[in-house]
Design an enzyme around this catalytic site. Structure first.
Site, PDB file in Angstrom:
ATOM      1  N   GLY A   1       0.801  -1.250   0.087  1.00 19.21           N
ATOM      2  CA  GLY A   1      -0.016   0.097   0.056  1.00 19.21           C
ATOM      3  C   GLY A   1       0.882   1.443  -0.092  1.00 19.21           C
TER       4      GLY A   1
ATOM      5  N   ASP B   1      -8.820  -0.009 -15.907  1.00 21.21           N
ATOM      6  CA  ASP B   1      -8.811   0.724 -14.515  1.00 21.21           C
ATOM      7  C   ASP B   1      -8.223   1.804 -14.137  1.00 21.21           C
ATOM      8  OD1 ASP B   1      -6.924  -1.609 -14.619  1.00 21.21           O
ATOM      9  OD2 ASP B   1      -6.098  -0.680 -12.802  1.00 21.21           O
TER      10      ASP B   1
END
Length: 519
Positions: free
Chosen positions: A138, A270
């Site tokens: 992340g 995306d």
């Protein structure tokens, strides 16, 4: 009235309108039936502000950051009204269905209300793990974060539809990355960018519920998107009208990419904005030498699906994927197919008009298509520096009819000097071009102004970014600040210290010519 980020009253329309996973658990997992998962940023060791887009902040009514704001920008604090979340979306990656993806290292903090009733989503990229991080951490490294911050702002000043970047923060934490996925992982300094856009919705947000046959969620998302971001579209035919406008916006965005020589590098569905904005600055590049087959992304080899010259076709393919998702809401898909097929006319009309402006033509008529095609063949055959070539074309002397003089005039643009047939092709094009200019209704001053507005003089070349990143990692921000200033004024001669071809050393250097999806 200017407000501090840490004191603003945020809206949370997306969170309140749609179903989401509110467990707060950031463990990677599938989230069927959910359009997002609430998740808080993970604090970092020592957030320090490296860059701040003052012009964007002024536009949004955001006050210069204080200490509490910097904590917020680094993911170490939240404003009381924020309901941060990671969006759930899917996508086609390199032409293959990838299933659930989602915001794996991006956390949207909320919607900032600006003047005039508009709102902007504020999102931290690199703020820690989310349920969509899969096997990743992340985080983002300084290298990729500098590239995103500078390029998203540079594209704005170039006049290209884009998401923006408000801030760049060092985290003080090392991040482990294998840049080329070849087993040579190294620790790099971490960083976080704050992204800004009216919405960060992508084609993949609509593909996700469609693939799961969550028709109610898909219908609600489409209706909400139209009413919120396309409020002028109403009536029984609104889905088709909306899709038609998304097609148009996307086609015109691609034309602007081609105008300035931008190669996205990873045009997965995306990574396609529902507003027709450039989004997700990863392994991108600006063209140095003109090559329609150039891709900066090592992950895109050997197929070169996302090469410079293929971007328009890929955009239509991606729109087809979006259309396939929307089709599940319609009884008759023929109007949807017809809407998709408007892409070619919109693109080519805008493309030839754009190329006409780059050439300084008063208007682009059918006969000019042959001239533009001849130019494209010349560029592909001789591979001059794309930016410098058009700058020198704008400065073409009226009496330039000798082949040696022509080659000399364009000397600064060529990585390899044209000779023989290449030199003849250059001379032949210039003959046709000057003949066409003889029929121009614009005077010389208007022609020059048109070319100046269409052709950037400064671009953020990868080797410049690479040098700036190396300097930052070494403790100096001199080049970074110079690039930050130059990107705001790309059509003038004020930053001609950067008006030069890519140096030979950068042609095969990792981080200059070769990039990857890793960040």
């Amino acid at each position: 009235m200017m407000q501090h980020l840490s004191e603003g009253k945020y809206l949370n329309e997306f969170v309140t309108h749609f179903p989401g996973d509110h467990s707060g658990n950031n463990k990677p997992r599938q989230t069927p039936g959910m359009l997002y998962s609430t998740v808080a940023p993970t604090p970092v060791q020592a957030p320090a502000l490296l860059a701040w887009s003052e012009a964007l902040a002024d536009q949004l009514g955001i006050a210069p950051p204080n200490e509490q704001d910097v904590l917020l920008l680094g993911g170490n604090a939240l404003a009381p009204t924020m309901q941060p979340y990671a969006a759930c979306y899917a996508g086609h990656q390199f032409g293959n269905w990838a299933g659930q993806l989602g915001d794996g290292r991006a956390i949207t903090l909320g919607e900032w209300p600006a003047s005039g009733g508009s709102t902007y989503e504020l999102q931290l990229k690199g703020a820690g793990p989310t349920p969509y991080s899969r096997r990743a951490d992340g985080r983002a490294v300084l290298r990729s974060s500098v590239r995103e911050y500078l390029m998203s702002e540079a594209m704005h000043y170039l006049g290209v539809p884009t998401t923006r970047a408000l801030s760049l923060v060092r985290t003080g934490d090392p991040v482990l990355r294998d840049m080329f996925y070849n087993g040579n992982a190294q620790y790099e300094p971490g960083a976080i960018v704050m992204r800004v856009a009216p919405t960060l919705l992508r084609f993949g947000n609509f593909e996700m519920p469609a693939s799961r046959q969550e028709t109610a969620n898909l219908q609600a998302l489409v209706d909400w998107t139209i009413s919120r971001y396309y409020p002028h579209i109403t009536g029984d035919n609104k889905i088709i009208d909306w899709f038609t406008e998304v097609v148009e916006r996307t086609a015109k965005m691609i034309v602007e990419w081609l105008r300035v020589g931008f190669v996205h590098g990873v045009m997965n569905t995306d990574n396609m904005s529902i507003l027709g904005l450039t989004i997700d600055y990863g392994p991108y590049s600006m063209l140095d030498d003109y090559d329609p087959n150039f891709t900066p992304n090592t992950t895109d080899l050997p197929g070169r699906r996302y090469a410079f010259g293929k971007q328009s076709a890929i955009a239509k393919w991606n729109l087809g994927a979006l259309g396939g998702a929307i089709a599940t809401l319609l009884d008759d898909t023929e109007p949807l197919i017809a809407a998709l097929n408007t892409y070619d006319d919109v693109f080519w009309k805008a493309y030839y008009e754009m190329m006409g402006r780059k050439l300084g033509l008063d208007e682009t008529v059918q006969q000019d298509v042959q001239l533009i095609t001849k130019l494209e063949q010349l560029l592909a055959g001789t591979k001059p520096d794309y930016t410098i070539f058009f700058q020198l074309l704008a400065q073409l002397p009226a009496d330039l009819d000798n082949r040696d003089a022509i080659v000399q005039h364009f000397d600064a643009a060529f990585y390899q000097q044209p000779a023989g047939k290449s030199a003849e092709a250059l001379q032949s094009f210039l003959k046709k071009y000057t003949e066409r200019l003889g029929h121009n209704t614009r005077n010389a001053a208007d022609k020059a102004a048109t070319m100046r507005q269409a052709n950037p003089r400064f671009i953020l070349r990868n080797y410049l970014l690479h040098r700036a990143i190396e300097e930052l990692e070494g403790g100096s921000d001199t080049l970074f600040r110079q690039l930050e200033a130059a990107m705001k004024d790309p059509y003038s001669t004020q930053h001609d210290e950067f008006f030069a071809r890519r140096p030979d050393w950068a042609a095969q250097k990792a981080g200059c010519s070769m990039l990857s999806c890793s960040s």
